[in-house]
Structure formats: C-alpha cells, structure tokens
Write an enzyme that holds these catalytic residues in place. Structure first.
Site: not given
Ligand code: TYM
Length: 329
Positions: A111, A193, A196
């Site tokens: 990032k 991967k 978004k």
């Molecule tokens: P975020 O918002 O980027 O993604 C949300 C969830 O989607 C999963 N994910 C994927 N899984 C499989 N293939 C992909 N291409 C893919 N892209 C995203 C992510 O692994 C995630 O589970 N930091 C976290 C949000 C967060 C969080 C937390 C998660 C904040 N606090 C506490 C768990 C517990 C994030 O940015 O996810």
C-alpha cells in the site's frame, strides 16, 4: 459459546474474492459461534476517501452482510466507528507492538508503494487496529482469506506478549481459512490476487456485476494453451477458474476436474460464469430488496452497535485496569 470476529473494508467495490474468501464462510459459520461482523470504516480512512462515498459504501456493505444470509438478530453486524473501544484498545496495543514488526507487513509495503504521497501513520499501524478489533471481543476464530494471515499472526503475537506480562487477558485467536476460495486470483493475471483496486476491471468480478458482464469476464479469463482442465500450478488461470467453480458449487477441485474431464475451455469457461451468476444473482436481488427498507437497516445499525459496545467495554475495562489506568469512580 465460542466467539467469531471478522470484518471487511468498505473501500472500492467488493469482488468475488471477498465473497468466496470471507463472506461465504461467515455465513457457513454463523450458527456455530457468537459472531461479530464489522464494517471496518476506521481502516478505510488510512487511504483518502470521499466522505459521502465512504458513508454510502459502508451502508451498502452492512446491507450486503445481511443479504448474504447473516442474521442481525443473532449475529452482531455493526460499524467499527460506532464502537469507540476499537480505537481505545488500538492505542494500548500500539504500545505493545514494535516498529520492526509493522515494518515487515507485506500489505503495508504494497500500500505504501501504491500511495507514496500519503504514507500516514494510520496506514502503518493498521494491523494494530485490526488486532484490537479481534481481541476486543475475545474472538476464538477469525475467518479471512489468505492475504490476512500475516496480520492475524501479528495479532496472536501481540496478544501473547500482553498475556505474558499481565496474565490471561486475551483469547488467542485462530484464523479460519476456507478449503477452496481462500485466494481468488485476477482473471486477467492469475499471478495477482483479485482485488477491489485493480485498474483492469476485467480482472475482477464485482459482486454487483450483472449476469452478462460476469459471463463475458469469465469467457475472457486468461488461461493457457494446454487445453486440458487440470488443477495444477502449471495452469494458474485454469486452477483459479477451478477454484471459483468449486467454491460456487460446493464441489472439491477434484470433483470439478472429473466433471470436466475431456472437455475444453469453451465448455468450462461458460460453466464457471453460470456458477458465479447462480451465486451472485440471489445475493443481488436480496440486497436490492433490503436496501429499500431504510427503517429496518437503521434499526440493525443502532441495536447492534449497542450490543457490540457492551462486549467491547467489558474487555476494555479489564485491559485498562491491567495497564494501570485509574479506576472509574
Ligand atoms: P479486505 O476488506 O481487504 O477483505 C475482506 C476479506 O476478503 C478477503 N479477500 C479475499 N479472499 C480470497 N481471495 C481474494 N482475492 C480476496 N481478496 C480479499 C480478505 O482476506 C478478507 O478476509 N484488514 C482486513 C479487514 C479487517 C479484518 C479485521 C478482518 C479489519 N479488521 C479483523 C478480520 C478481522 C481487510 O482489509 O480485508
């Protein structure tokens, strides 16, 4: 009851990766645990946001959680920013996290490279806020995609460090990674991967894509010239499509390979598209229906924030006492 915590950022348009890697598993696990599902809007402002857009996306995401099948009467679905304990615990945990640990976070490095003009300290301590999210509810299990594993490992280390000093304060959480779909790759570049924030919209299937768009993106997915449908690293594009198909249909990759034995990509790609449509169409319809029910969504937002706040405060008071803050009289 065992506790589950997970969250998602309301930044950008959600992709099939978010659904298959996380949201789908949340729904599978939601009856087994006491669940907290947060819209982590505080994490979102580590990157510049348009306030009106962020507010709208946060509400859409919360609505989508319910549309996917989570039950706000049983599962706590709420905005992170509505529970001040997240920020308060994050500060305390900041004081138990080393710069060196945060410097090693690959997501921070990615990032920071992408947003070189805004490498703020929130972006740097992002994983500590995530640790606070999880530890605040004493979560046992955290269902996430593979890309969050490093953050979860850090969370465990912070919790263990704190417990070693102050006794058993925090539950040490475990990651829950689904058998298929934990890392969905870009349809245009299977070495990256699905994300978004991909500049190429054909690389990602968005949860709100219409059926024609989904079919087109699947048919155009980058594959190879092998011509056979096998689940192996030499065919990363096909491997990814097998993952998507399997996760959408509930099959194992082996079963999918058998099903398409002797068939070509011309048969397989449209079948993947149809499998995705059959998962996303009901989700979209339910989302559209729920979005119109403003009073209902509002009631969820209010009621669940209160519930989350109750549990969060319990942990927070305990932690504050442990570190030596004066009692409230
Ligand atoms: P975020 O918002 O980027 O993604 C949300 C969830 O989607 C999963 N994910 C994927 N899984 C499989 N293939 C992909 N291409 C893919 N892209 C995203 C992510 O692994 C995630 O589970 N930091 C976290 C949000 C967060 C969080 C937390 C998660 C904040 N606090 C506490 C768990 C517990 C994030 O940015 O996810």
């Amino acid at each position: 009851n065992k506790v589950l915590f997970s969250g998602m950022q309301a930044t950008g348009n959600l992709t099939l990766g978010n659904y298959l890697g996380a949201l789908k598993n949340w729904v599978t696990l939601c009856d087994e645990y006491e669940c907290f599902y947060s819209v982590v809007d505080m994490h979102s402002i580590t990157i510049r946001q348009d306030p009106a857009v962020l507010r709208k996306r946060a509400r859409n995401l919360l609505t989508l959680y319910i549309a996917a099948g989570l039950d706000p009467k049983k599962n706590c679905i709420y905005y992170q920013s509505h529970v001040s304990g997240h920020a308060e615990l994050a500060w305390i945990l900041d004081c138990f996290t080393y710069m060196g640990e945060l410097n090693r976070m690959t997501q921070f490095k990615d990032k920071a490279a992408k947003h070189a003009d805004n490498i703020n300290s929130g972006l740097f301590t992002y994983p500590v806020l995530m640790a606070a999210d999880i530890l605040l509810y004493q979560a046992d299990v955290v269902p996430v995609g593979i890309d969050q594993m490093q953050h979860l490992e850090l969370t465990r280390n912070i919790a263990e460090r704190f417990n070693n000093i102050y006794g058993d304060v925090f539950t040490i959480p475990e990651a829950y990674i689904g058998k298929v779909g934990a890392k969905i790759m870009s349809l245009q570049d299977p070495s990256k991967k699905m994300s978004k924030s991909d500049e190429n919209p054909n690389g990602s299937i968005y949860l709100m894509d219409d059926p024609d768009t989904i079919m087109r993106k699947c048919k155009r997915a980058v594959t190879d010239s092998e011509g056979c449908i096998l689940y192996r690293d030499e065919q990363p594009g096909i491997k990814n499509l097998i993952d998507i198909y399997s996760a959408c249909t509930g099959k194992t990759p082996d079963e999918t390979v058998k099903e398409f034995q002797g068939k070509g990509y011309g048969d397989f790609k449209p079948a993947v598209g149809e499998a995705v449509v059959s998962v996303l169409k009901p989700l979209q319809d339910e989302f559209a229906r729920l979005s119109k029910d403003k009073a209902y969504i509002d009631s969820v937002i209010k009621g669940n924030a209160e519930k989350a706040n109750y549990y969060a405060t319990k942990t927070l008071r305990k932690v504050q006492r442990k570190v030596g803050f004066p009692d409230r009289i």
